[in-house]
Design a protein around this motif. Structure first.
Motif, PDB file in Angstrom:
ATOM      1  N   THR A 123       0.917  -1.122   0.199  1.00  0.00           N
ATOM      2  CA  THR A 123       0.079  -0.050  -0.039  1.00  0.00           C
ATOM      3  C   THR A 123       1.067   1.283  -0.095  1.00  0.00           C
ATOM      4  O   THR A 123       0.432   2.120  -0.362  1.00  0.00           O
ATOM      5  CB  THR A 123      -0.801   0.087   1.259  1.00  0.00           C
ATOM      6  OG1 THR A 123      -0.270  -0.185   2.396  1.00  0.00           O
ATOM      7  CG2 THR A 123      -2.055  -1.023   0.960  1.00  0.00           C
ATOM      8  N   TRP A 173       1.066   3.906  -2.756  1.00  0.00           N
ATOM      9  CA  TRP A 173      -0.078   4.682  -3.093  1.00  0.00           C
ATOM     10  C   TRP A 173       0.017   5.859  -2.117  1.00  0.00           C
ATOM     11  O   TRP A 173      -1.065   6.695  -2.120  1.00  0.00           O
ATOM     12  CB  TRP A 173      -1.422   4.120  -3.238  1.00  0.00           C
ATOM     13  CG  TRP A 173      -1.412   3.181  -4.076  1.00  0.00           C
ATOM     14  CD1 TRP A 173      -1.625   1.627  -3.968  1.00  0.00           C
ATOM     15  CD2 TRP A 173      -1.691   3.114  -5.766  1.00  0.00           C
ATOM     16  NE1 TRP A 173      -1.544   0.894  -5.133  1.00  0.00           N
ATOM     17  CE2 TRP A 173      -1.500   1.761  -6.190  1.00  0.00           C
ATOM     18  CE3 TRP A 173      -1.683   4.372  -6.686  1.00  0.00           C
ATOM     19  CZ2 TRP A 173      -1.665   1.580  -7.615  1.00  0.00           C
ATOM     20  CZ3 TRP A 173      -1.652   3.887  -7.636  1.00  0.00           C
ATOM     21  CH2 TRP A 173      -1.605   2.529  -8.449  1.00  0.00           C
ATOM     22  N   ALA A 224      -7.058   0.286  -0.728  1.00  0.00           N
ATOM     23  CA  ALA A 224      -5.663   0.026  -1.086  1.00  0.00           C
ATOM     24  C   ALA A 224      -5.068  -1.062  -0.349  1.00  0.00           C
ATOM     25  O   ALA A 224      -4.857  -0.956   0.926  1.00  0.00           O
ATOM     26  CB  ALA A 224      -4.770   1.120  -1.081  1.00  0.00           C
TER      27      ALA A 224
END
Length: 138
Positions: free
Chosen positions: A51, A54, A69
């Motif tokens: 994750t 992002w 995510a």
């Protein structure tokens, strides 16, 4: 899994830790981050990532969207193995299981690298009418 990050170790300083949750599905315990309110945008990272890929765009998107995510199986803090292994169809089915468990239906999916291939497989399995954005798709 030897060398895997630990939530009580490396996870203590994970970006947007407060947005993290752990969700059980067949064969897996997913680490997924959810933030924001609005239409659902699913972000799928590439191989060797999590994750954190992002972290720069999640808070920006969260102004107008519910951002989801997950760490893919074998990555980040997600543990276990999808039913059917790490094949593209099995990963897409496992992702569908996660979305059902979260009771969320994406309006848009974005994938980076191998995440784009998983996004396309998932979208095709879901009926193919969902917009998919690929960043450096391979």
């Amino acid at each position: 899994m030897s060398g895997a990050p630990r939530w009580d170790g490396e996870g203590r300083c994970w970006p947007y830790r407060a947005a993290s949750r752990f969700v059980a599905t067949p064969g897996l315990v997913w680490h997924v981050q959810v933030m924001g309110v609005g239409p659902v945008v699913l972000l799928i990272h590439g191989t060797g990532a999590a994750t954190h890929s992002w972290r720069g765009v999640m808070p920006v998107l969260a102004r107008d969207f519910t951002v989801v995510a997950p760490d893919l199986p074998g990555h980040g803090f997600t543990r276990g193995r999808p039913v059917g292994g790490l094949t593209l169809p099995a990963m897409a089915r496992a992702l569908a299981d996660l979305l059902r468990a979260l009771d969320l239906a994406p309006a848009l999916v974005a994938g980076h690298s191998a995440g784009a291939a998983i996004a396309l497989q998932w979208a095709q399995d879901a009926g193919g009418a969902l917009p998919v954005i690929g960043f450096n798709p391979r």
